[in-house]
Write a protein that holds these residues in place. Structure first.
Motif, short mmCIF file in Angstrom:
data_model
loop_
_atom_site.label_atom_id
_atom_site.label_comp_id
_atom_site.label_asym_id
_atom_site.label_seq_id
_atom_site.Cartn_x
_atom_site.Cartn_y
_atom_site.Cartn_z
N ASN A 1 0.92 -1.10 -0.20
CA ASN A 1 -0.09 -0.06 0.06
C ASN A 1 0.89 1.11 0.27
OD1 ASN A 1 -3.08 -0.70 0.52
ND2 ASN A 1 -1.69 -2.17 1.85
N GLU B 1 -4.60 -5.39 3.02
CA GLU B 1 -3.54 -4.95 3.81
C GLU B 1 -3.17 -6.12 4.86
OE1 GLU B 1 -4.72 -1.31 6.17
OE2 GLU B 1 -5.83 -0.71 4.51
N HIS C 1 1.41 -5.35 9.01
CA HIS C 1 1.55 -4.01 9.50
C HIS C 1 2.81 -3.76 9.79
CE1 HIS C 1 0.39 -0.41 11.88
NE2 HIS C 1 -0.60 -0.43 11.18
N TRP D 1 1.13 -3.14 4.74
CA TRP D 1 0.93 -1.88 5.06
C TRP D 1 2.16 -1.47 6.00
CZ3 TRP D 1 -2.85 1.54 3.96
CH2 TRP D 1 -2.68 2.87 4.51
N ASP D 2 2.91 -0.42 5.25
CA ASP D 2 2.64 0.41 3.87
C ASP D 2 4.13 0.63 3.54
OD1 ASP D 2 3.27 2.52 5.64
OD2 ASP D 2 1.48 3.74 4.98
#
Length: 1011
Positions: free
Chosen positions: A332, A513, A516, A544-545
């Motif tokens: 992302n 997503e 993280h 992400w991201d």
């Protein structure tokens, strides 16, 4: 005319006199302009404008759009720019919460009035002459956040919402020869702001370029390019549907193929035999040129258009490109850099080059359309794009999910007053981006719950185009499953995805997503990529991201640092939750890229001593297209290298003999396989490593070793000195002191004075069970749950007994042992045992016994503080970047050298980081090579952290500049540190297999001075 605040707050009033959206083609006068890339039909109005800032609409100036209004005393401001980064208002980072929440009581659609900054802009434009008959002059605003009003020469022109797609206005009727006043007013908050609650900094103003464009009387208003690839891929048909304003016609030619012929219904077409198909592996683009002719046959403009011939869609139940199943190895990406969301083509191109080098093949435009040049560059470099509509209402969505799940309160949900504004955003994105082959899916936005409006958006996309539609938000509101052609989830653990796929197999499954990457994270991501290889229905995901969102600030002493939520004095805010990047805020790679590049590699190799197996994950490229280099090394020294010819077809595996022979001499050897570009590519030069793997081969000594392998005779047993308060052990070149008062090893002097020897310890050695919590650990509450281990590290209490400390001697050594009780952990005991040999080696054995109900253990090791002059680190272990037990796939065993000052990575918030796994030995030395060497037991590598600060100093600092000036070097050898985790950062824990085991733990390593 002015725009009343009631209109700004009206969801149904989202455009007034705005021209219809269209394709993002550009037109030129002749071939020379096309070649130069400079169109005489376009003037860029970027630069310095006159500017007035008002805190709210009631204080905004009136009448300034009149050419007679004096703005000489107004400020100057740069366009494009966020006003918040030009000295006005405050940058504000917020994730879920609406930025005005708790400041003013407003309902969806309403806007704050007491604090709602208004930016007024003026620029005078000189025109040599009025437009010719039939010509038009159009103002194009590439991005205005969030609502813009336009006047020319005192006349109202129009109004538009949607910060992230262009707004165009016809100025023709209001312009005159000579000077013309262009006046704009941009509101920070509007009804559209309720639809723009993305996880990002909140800015406003003209943040993308501004253009004045001349449209000839006969003009190509819109261009739609369609491509149909035959089922057997042996031919492709290109269809072009031009839309003209004014009377005329279009001629088109596809370079290398021929003229396009009329095929009915206003379309032109041509068939390409043996097409070179576009993909991320071979992003080949055909040149389409269109010549626009007026009614008399005179050419009015030339339009160049890149065309990628490719087929993408759901075939046989899975997503396929040109007939082959795709796995998204994606990320992302917010448009965010040193100037916020003001992005240049050059910066964007550098970003995409960095992504290609990291083996990333896809980008999701989170969560809005990007600049048009982003798509042009993705076409050229080869990146698959999920193009996302500018829609996120996370604050409302979150409230619904956390309370009563009342779908009637969803936004846009089923509320009719929001429907057209939302569909307008989707249509604007589609019309601009429809001709880009890189766009493979349309996304209905992000985290906006469900409802009939989003379902209608999905149907709009399908009515216009054949590409699949994506939307994740129906997870919480499944009433309209037709809103998405794929099953899309966020942050679902790999094991749960696998379980879901046992029964839910009606659509392809992606993670829009995942992983993280906040702070020191990205652990155990291999679970996902392994699943993508096992189950064809799981087709990868998007990290992400891309890069930390942070603002360049200066500390009170002038030190530069990266600021995050709250650092600009804003509230509410969400702290450092904007630090999720696999790249830093300046877009340089973080240590996580080492793992990303490895997990996303297109060729995977299992390396043994005699043979290696290559698996080709490319879709269309043989391994023969790359050079394969195999290197043999021992402990950092290259012994041999050879080229290996491979030819592994896409989607297959093959085995080859290792072209090198591992020596029979006992030792540890590495065999490293590296696949490298044979030729220069647009994104990397020849020789760039695309994929690599390593095998470790241990050659053991014979059981009955010959004399050559016999160990040297030990030094004489060191002398034991039993003092009243200290126990001393000394040999010919060293002295060790154990304190009965402190209950620890407190001094280690190595080397004679004439040799430059001296004290190597700055503080008592103590056991370590704690590290500065990572972002993931803070997310699940580690400091609260496990804080007792911090107390245990800070405040162990030595156990006094009849034998204190325990001192033992044998023929070769003296052993001193201390036992400790641990603060905050009743029933827990630790011991530190030091066996000192005649040559000055200290063999450390560290033991921990803890009750079954003790909290999870962050790490188990020691803290040794040594002089700050020992600032050079050499280690034989895994690297070169930091690595942890659940993020070490991309690391390679070698001998590395670095400066201690560089060992704390640049995460927004200082936290546990900089450690290495698989360390066999390490040295910290001064500039002359004098210092300390650590070694582990053979076959039992340790983990090692070497920083200028203790874990507690790191934990206390909110930013790097708050760390104290280094006064020591801190070594933390460890049996193990808990893995960093990586599923998400607000509750997910490290996978159990990467946590320290329960029960009794023992750790052994040795310390010795070096000269």
């Amino acid at each position: 005319m002015t725009i009343d605040i009631s209109r700004i707050a009206d969801p149904t009033f989202f455009a007034d006199n705005r021209l219809p959206a269209h394709s993002d083609h550009l037109w030129y006068a002749d071939a020379a302009e096309v070649e130069a890339g400079e169109s005489s039909f376009q003037v860029c109005l970027d630069g310095v404008w006159k500017f007035f800032y008002a805190k709210n609409p009631s204080q905004a100036p009136q009448g300034f759009w009149d050419p007679e209004h004096d703005v000489a005393d107004w400020d100057d401001i740069r366009v494009p720019a966020h006003i918040q980064l030009q000295g006005y208002d405050l940058p504000q980072y917020a994730n879920v919460q609406y930025p005005w929440d708790g400041r003013e009581q407003v309902e969806p659609g309403q806007v704050p009035t007491a604090y709602n900054p208004v930016a007024s802009y003026v620029r005078d434009i000189d025109l040599d002459q009025a437009p010719a008959d039939g010509e038009r002059l159009v103002l194009r605003l590439e991005g205005a956040e969030s609502a813009v009003v336009v006047w020319v020469n005192g006349a109202y022109v129009g109004y538009s919402l949607d910060s992230f797609t262009p707004s165009e206005f016809d100025l023709t009727a209001h312009l005159r020869p000579g000077s013309n006043r262009l006046a704009l007013q941009v509101y920070k908050w509007s009804s559209g702001s309720w639809l723009e609650d993305q996880d990002f900094y909140r800015f406003s103003g003209l943040f993308r370029s501004v253009y004045l464009r001349r449209l000839p009387a006969t003009h190509l208003e819109d261009l739609r390019v369609g491509v149909e690839v035959a089922p057997d891929l042996t031919s492709a048909t290109v269809r072009v549907r031009p839309r003209l304003s004014g009377e005329g016609s279009v001629r088109a030619r596809l370079e290398g193929v021929g003229e396009l012929e009329p095929i009915g219904d206003g379309e032109l077409g041509v068939t390409v035999a043996g097409p070179r198909l576009w993909s991320a592996e071979d992003p080949y683009l055909y040149d389409l040129s269109l010549e626009v002719l007026d009614a008399s046959g005179r050419r009015t403009e030339l339009v160049p258009q890149k065309v990628g011939l490719r087929r993408f869609g759901i075939e046989d139940g899975v997503l396929r490109v040109n007939g082959e199943r795709i796995v998204f190895r994606g990320v992302n990406r917010h448009e965010f850099g040193l100037d916020g969301r003001v992005m240049t083509r050059e910066r964007t191109e550098a970003d995409l080059v960095a992504l290609k080098r990291a083996n990333i093949n896809a980008v999701r435009t989170s969560h809005y359309p990007n600049n048009s040049f982003f798509y042009e560059l993705c076409d050229a470099y080869g990146l698959y794009v999920i193009d996302e509509t500018n829609l996120e209402t996370h604050g409302v969505w979150d409230h619904i999910v956390r309370t009563d799940h009342d779908v009637s309160r969803a936004l846009p949900g089923d509320r009719p007053q929001w429907r057209e504004a939302v569909l307008d955003r989707a249509r604007s994105m589609y019309e601009r981006d429809k001709n880009h082959p890189c766009v493979v899916m349309w996304s209905c936005g992000n985290e906006s719950f469900g409802g009939s409006t989003i379902a209608a958006m999905a149907e709009l996309f399908r009515s216009l185009d054949s590409r699949p539609v994506h939307y994740e938000g129906i997870v919480e509101d499944p009433r309209h499953p037709e809103s998405s052609d794929v099953v899309s989830r966020m942050y679902t653990p790999a094991a749960t995805v696998e379980q879901m796929l046992r029964t839910e197999r009606d659509k392809p499954f992606i993670l829009c997503e995942f992983a993280h990457a906040m702070g020191n994270s990205f652990g155990a991501v291999d679970r996902y990529m392994d699943l993508a290889e096992r189950d064809p229905l799981f087709q990868g995901g998007f990290i992400w991201d891309f890069a930390d969102q942070a603002i360049a600030l200066r500390a009170p002493d002038g030190t530069p640092y990266w600021g995050y939520g709250g650092d600009c004095g804003e509230a509410p805010h969400d702290g450092d939750f904007c630090g999720n990047g696999i790249f830093y805020a300046d877009h340089t790679p973080s240590p996580k890229i080492q793992e990303v590049r490895h997990l996303f590699r297109p060729l995977a190799t299992r390396v043994g001593a005699q043979e290696l197996e290559v698996t080709n994950r490319f879709l269309f490229t043989s391994s023969a297209e790359l050079d394969c280099i195999v290197t043999l090394a021992r402990e950092g020294r290259e012994l041999a290298s050879a080229r290996l010819d491979t030819d592994v077809a896409p989607g297959t595996s093959a085995t080859y003999p290792v072209p090198l022979t591992v020596p029979a001499t006992p030792g540890e050897y590495t065999l490293t396989v590296s696949f490298r570009l044979r030729h220069d590519e647009a994104w990397a030069p020849a020789g760039h490593e695309v994929a690599g793997d390593q095998g470790v081969v241990l050659v053991e000594a014979p059981r009955s070793a010959p004399a050559a392998f016999a160990a040297p005779a030990p030094e004489p047993r060191p002398e034991l000195v039993e003092g009243l308060h200290n126990v001393g052990v000394r040999g010919q070149r060293f002295e060790v002191l154990f304190s009965r008062v402190t209950g620890a090893l407190v001094s280690y002097r190595f080397g004679r004075t004439s040799e430059g020897g001296g004290e190597l310890l700055c503080a008592p050695v103590r056991p370590c069970f704690w590290h500065a919590p990572t972002a993931n650990e803070r997310g699940y509450g580690s400091p609260f749950e496990e804080g007792a281990w911090s107390l245990a590290t800070r405040y162990p209490r030595v156990v006094m007994g009849p034998e204190y400390p325990q001192v033992r001697q044998d023929e070769e050594s003296v052993t001193v042992t201390f036992d400790y009780e641990l603060a905050g952990l009743p029933g827990a005991r630790a011991s530190m045992s030091y066996r000192v040999t005649g040559e000055g080696t200290i063999e450390v054995t560290q033991v921990l016994d803890r009750p079954e109900d003790a909290p999870d253990l962050p790490e188990f090791g020691s803290i040794l503080e040594v002089p700050v002059e020992l600032d050079r680190l050499t280690w034989y272990g895994e690297g070169p970047e930091e690595c942890y037990v659940d993020r070490r796939g991309g690391a390679r065993l070698d001998v590395y050298r670095a400066r201690v000052a560089d060992q704390l990575p640049g995460y927004l918030t200082p936290q546990e980081s900089g450690s290495r796994t698989g360390v066999r030995w390490a040295e910290v030395t001064d500039v002359r090579g004098r210092g300390l060497r650590l070694e582990c037991d053979p076959g039992r590598p340790m983990e090692l952290s070497v920083l200028p600060w203790t874990p507690f100093e790191v934990e206390e600092a909110r930013h790097a500049f708050e760390l104290p000036s280094p006064v020591r070097t801190v070594l933390r050898p460890a049996l193990m540190r808990r893995g960093v985790g990586g599923d998400q950062s607000w509750g997910a824990r490290t996978h159990p297999e990467y946590c320290l085991p329960a029960g009794r733990l023992e750790f052994r390593y040795s310390v010795r001075g070096v000269l």
